[in-house]
Scaffold this motif. Structure first.
Motif, PDB file in Angstrom:
ATOM      1  N   UNK A 125       0.588 -10.305 -12.150  1.00 45.11           N
ATOM      2  CA  UNK A 125       1.193 -10.292 -10.820  1.00 45.11           C
ATOM      3  C   UNK A 125       2.570 -10.960 -10.823  1.00 45.11           C
ATOM      4  N   UNK A 126       3.584 -10.213 -10.413  1.00 44.09           N
ATOM      5  CA  UNK A 126       4.930 -10.746 -10.347  1.00 44.09           C
ATOM      6  C   UNK A 126       5.681 -10.733 -11.660  1.00 44.09           C
ATOM      7  N   UNK A 127       5.007 -10.374 -12.743  1.00 44.95           N
ATOM      8  CA  UNK A 127       5.631 -10.400 -14.067  1.00 44.95           C
ATOM      9  C   UNK A 127       6.092  -9.009 -14.489  1.00 44.95           C
ATOM     10  N   UNK A 128       5.286  -8.005 -14.199  1.00 44.13           N
ATOM     11  CA  UNK A 128       5.630  -6.630 -14.534  1.00 44.13           C
ATOM     12  C   UNK A 128       5.195  -5.746 -13.368  1.00 44.13           C
ATOM     13  N   UNK A 129       5.961  -4.705 -13.079  1.00 43.02           N
ATOM     14  CA  UNK A 129       5.586  -3.809 -11.989  1.00 43.02           C
ATOM     15  C   UNK A 129       4.295  -3.096 -12.346  1.00 43.02           C
ATOM     16  N   UNK A 130       3.340  -3.091 -11.417  1.00 45.48           N
ATOM     17  CA  UNK A 130       2.035  -2.502 -11.695  1.00 45.48           C
ATOM     18  C   UNK A 130       1.551  -1.697 -10.504  1.00 45.48           C
ATOM     19  N   UNK A 131       0.844  -0.609 -10.793  1.00 44.03           N
ATOM     20  CA  UNK A 131       0.239   0.246  -9.768  1.00 44.03           C
ATOM     21  C   UNK A 131      -1.263   0.278 -10.014  1.00 44.03           C
ATOM     22  N   UNK A 132      -2.020   0.032  -8.954  1.00 43.24           N
ATOM     23  CA  UNK A 132      -3.482   0.105  -8.997  1.00 43.24           C
ATOM     24  C   UNK A 132      -3.907   1.141  -7.960  1.00 43.24           C
ATOM     25  N   UNK A 133      -4.736   2.102  -8.364  1.00 44.60           N
ATOM     26  CA  UNK A 133      -5.121   3.142  -7.420  1.00 44.60           C
ATOM     27  C   UNK A 133      -6.622   3.347  -7.443  1.00 44.60           C
ATOM     28  N   UNK A 134      -7.123   3.897  -6.334  1.00 46.05           N
ATOM     29  CA  UNK A 134      -8.545   4.221  -6.216  1.00 46.05           C
ATOM     30  C   UNK A 134      -8.731   5.714  -6.468  1.00 46.05           C
ATOM     31  N   UNK A 182      -0.464  13.004  -9.293  1.00 49.25           N
ATOM     32  CA  UNK A 182       0.013  12.870  -7.919  1.00 49.25           C
ATOM     33  C   UNK A 182       0.379  11.422  -7.598  1.00 49.25           C
ATOM     34  N   UNK A 183      -0.417  10.480  -8.105  1.00 44.10           N
ATOM     35  CA  UNK A 183      -0.119   9.058  -7.894  1.00 44.10           C
ATOM     36  C   UNK A 183       1.170   8.682  -8.617  1.00 44.10           C
ATOM     37  N   UNK A 184       1.344   9.161  -9.834  1.00 44.26           N
ATOM     38  CA  UNK A 184       2.574   8.870 -10.573  1.00 44.26           C
ATOM     39  C   UNK A 184       3.793   9.436  -9.841  1.00 44.26           C
ATOM     40  N   UNK A 185       3.675  10.648  -9.334  1.00 46.34           N
ATOM     41  CA  UNK A 185       4.796  11.261  -8.619  1.00 46.34           C
ATOM     42  C   UNK A 185       5.186  10.449  -7.384  1.00 46.34           C
ATOM     43  N   UNK A 186       4.183   9.859  -6.727  1.00 45.39           N
ATOM     44  CA  UNK A 186       4.456   9.113  -5.498  1.00 45.39           C
ATOM     45  C   UNK A 186       4.895   7.679  -5.773  1.00 45.39           C
ATOM     46  N   UNK A 187       4.238   7.029  -6.732  1.00 46.21           N
ATOM     47  CA  UNK A 187       4.455   5.592  -6.936  1.00 46.21           C
ATOM     48  C   UNK A 187       5.420   5.274  -8.065  1.00 46.21           C
ATOM     49  N   UNK A 189       0.809  -1.225   0.000  1.00 49.30           N
ATOM     50  CA  UNK A 189       0.000   0.000   0.000  1.00 49.30           C
ATOM     51  C   UNK A 189       0.836   1.266   0.000  1.00 49.30           C
ATOM     52  N   UNK A 190       0.269   2.312  -0.544  1.00 48.70           N
ATOM     53  CA  UNK A 190       0.910   3.614  -0.533  1.00 48.70           C
ATOM     54  C   UNK A 190      -0.130   4.713  -0.577  1.00 48.70           C
ATOM     55  N   UNK A 191       0.298   5.935  -0.282  1.00 53.88           N
ATOM     56  CA  UNK A 191      -0.610   7.082  -0.305  1.00 53.88           C
ATOM     57  C   UNK A 191       0.014   8.222  -1.091  1.00 53.88           C
ATOM     58  N   UNK A 192      -0.816   8.863  -1.889  1.00 51.26           N
ATOM     59  CA  UNK A 192      -0.428  10.086  -2.577  1.00 51.26           C
ATOM     60  C   UNK A 192      -1.404  11.176  -2.157  1.00 51.26           C
ATOM     61  N   UNK A 193      -1.027  12.421  -2.398  1.00 49.56           N
ATOM     62  CA  UNK A 193      -1.890  13.526  -1.981  1.00 49.56           C
ATOM     63  C   UNK A 193      -2.144  14.444  -3.168  1.00 49.56           C
ATOM     64  N   UNK A 194      -3.418  14.642  -3.471  1.00 50.31           N
ATOM     65  CA  UNK A 194      -3.812  15.495  -4.585  1.00 50.31           C
ATOM     66  C   UNK A 194      -3.521  16.955  -4.262  1.00 50.31           C
ATOM     67  N   UNK A 195      -3.672  17.811  -5.268  1.00 50.49           N
ATOM     68  CA  UNK A 195      -3.338  19.225  -5.067  1.00 50.49           C
ATOM     69  C   UNK A 195      -4.289  19.917  -4.093  1.00 50.49           C
TER      70      UNK A 195
END
Length: 412
Positions: free
Chosen positions: A140-149, A180-185, A77-83
């Motif tokens: 899963x496990x094959x390529x780095x992936x980011x999923x966000x809400x 913002x998610x791209x900048x964080x993750x 898990x991770x968190x990003x912050x919008x403007x």
């Protein structure tokens, strides 16, 4: 609409109406609009109620909720912050460098380790990151992936601007949220952007507001069941008179409903059977979708509060990112849609492909709006090919039957 269908729809709408005064009048209009939208589903629900008891339906839903594996995959898990300060939740699935490659993944990508590319998945309206369950299982496990809400969806916080200032959501805001998610993750390295429905619009808004980002870092893009504009012309499969009525009253109705969220949520629970039929009609086109998958989609949509539904809806009529599509011309692009999609009809995907003549256009027969859940093997296969063309993975092969959601198909 038959008399019995109208009665069923009317009874469902009346369950929502419980307050007095002007709000009662507003929800009366809501009942009319819902009745038009629900006409096809209402008849089937009325028949089901005659043959299946309410307790049995409740037990069936609980059984599907407890046994279905869908939406169970979790990452770091991770968190990003919008403007505007909104907390955005994301998860990262990293590459398993030394893990054994399963036969299924070998069919998909081959034996070699993938290139250091991150695939970022953006979900649609009233859904969450778990809507990519099947694609996540394959990658899963094959390529780095980011999923966000997206803001106000899933595990992300309610939109700060919406709560604090009462401002409506805009697609441009969603594009800034994705940044913002791209900048964080994914602060560095090549990116593949994948967006479904509202998520595809989010990707377009990102390109529109950060034009330098696309040529610098984006190496491929997938637009799934989305649109670059003219959403106000969609008929939702309704007759002309019905859709005109819905367009005329729905924005005001949703706004009124959003001010009485607690009452409306009780009404939604009371009319769950009717809305199950509506959700299925506007999510899937095939008849034999696995009931557990249909229930999974229903849970995601039910989990979106009515005031969030109301906050987001006006943004779609204003959405026009046709010019932003030019940013994606010099890269591999996949444009995919279900031919039976009533929410963002496949003609909108064809219009995107017309503006990106080098893109691969895939129209999936017997598929509705949630094509990635309804025919996941097709979506996963085409995404694998896109990643291959982008250089993210070695030359791969078609996935054979992985992730079929037919209720008659063997489980893989």
């Amino acid at each position: 609409m038959s008399e019995s269908s109208a009665e069923t729809a009317a009874s469902a709408a009346s369950a929502v109406v419980g307050a007095a005064g002007s709000w009662r009048k507003a929800t009366g209009i809501a009942g009319a609009a819902i009745g038009v939208v629900a006409a096809g589903a209402a008849a089937g629900v009325a028949i089901e109620r005659m043959t299946v008891g309410r307790g049995m339906r409740r037990r069936a839903r609980l059984a599907l909720d407890s046994t279905g594996p869908y939406g169970s995959l979790r990452g770091t898990p991770g968190k990003a912050y919008a403007d505007d300060g909104t907390e955005l939740y994301y998860e990262v699935d990293d590459v398993e460098q030394d893990a054994d490659v399963t036969p299924r993944r070998r069919r998909l990508f081959g034996r070699k380790a993938p290139a250091p590319v991150t695939v970022v998945f953006s979900h649609g309206y009233c859904l969450n990151q778990d809507s990519w369950h099947f694609q996540r299982a394959a990658l899963r496990g094959v390529v780095r992936a980011v999923y966000w809400d997206q803001r106000s969806h899933g595990r992300s916080a309610r939109g700060a601007t919406q709560i604090r200032d009462g401002e409506p959501v805009t697609i441009d805001q969603l594009g800034r949220d994705l940044k913002a998610v791209l900048d964080a993750a994914v602060p560095e390295g090549p990116i593949v952007l994948v967006g479904h429905s509202m998520g595809g619009m989010t990707v377009m808004a990102l390109a529109d507001q950060y034009p330098e980002l696309v040529p610098d870092r984006v190496v491929a893009t997938a637009f799934v069941g989305t649109s670059s504009g003219r959403l106000g012309e969609i008929s939702f499969g309704l007759p002309v008179a019905g859709v005109n009525a819905v367009r005329r009253v729905l924005p005001g109705v949703l706004k009124a409903l959003g001010t009485q969220a607690a009452l409306v949520e009780r009404g939604r629970r009371a009319t769950a059977d009717l809305f199950t039929g509506i959700i299925k009609r506007y999510s899937f086109a095939s008849r034999d979708v696995d009931p557990a998958v249909a229930r999974f989609a229903e849970r995601m949509i039910e989990g979106t509060p009515i005031d969030v539904v109301a906050e987001f809806y006006p943004a779609f009529s204003d959405h026009d990112k046709t010019e932003a599509l030019a940013r994606f011309q010099d890269m591999p692009v996949l444009v995919l849609a279900g031919i039976g999609d009533l929410v963002t009809p496949s003609e909108h995907s064809e219009a995107i492909a017309d503006l990106l003549p080098e893109a691969e256009l895939v129209l999936v027969p017997d598929a509705g709006h949630l094509v990635m859940l309804e025919h996941p093997e097709v979506v996963t296969d085409r995404l694998a090919d896109l990643l291959t063309r982008a250089g993210a993975v070695p030359a791969g092969a078609t996935v054979s039957g992985y992730g079929s959601t037919s209720s008659t198909a063997p489980r893989g």
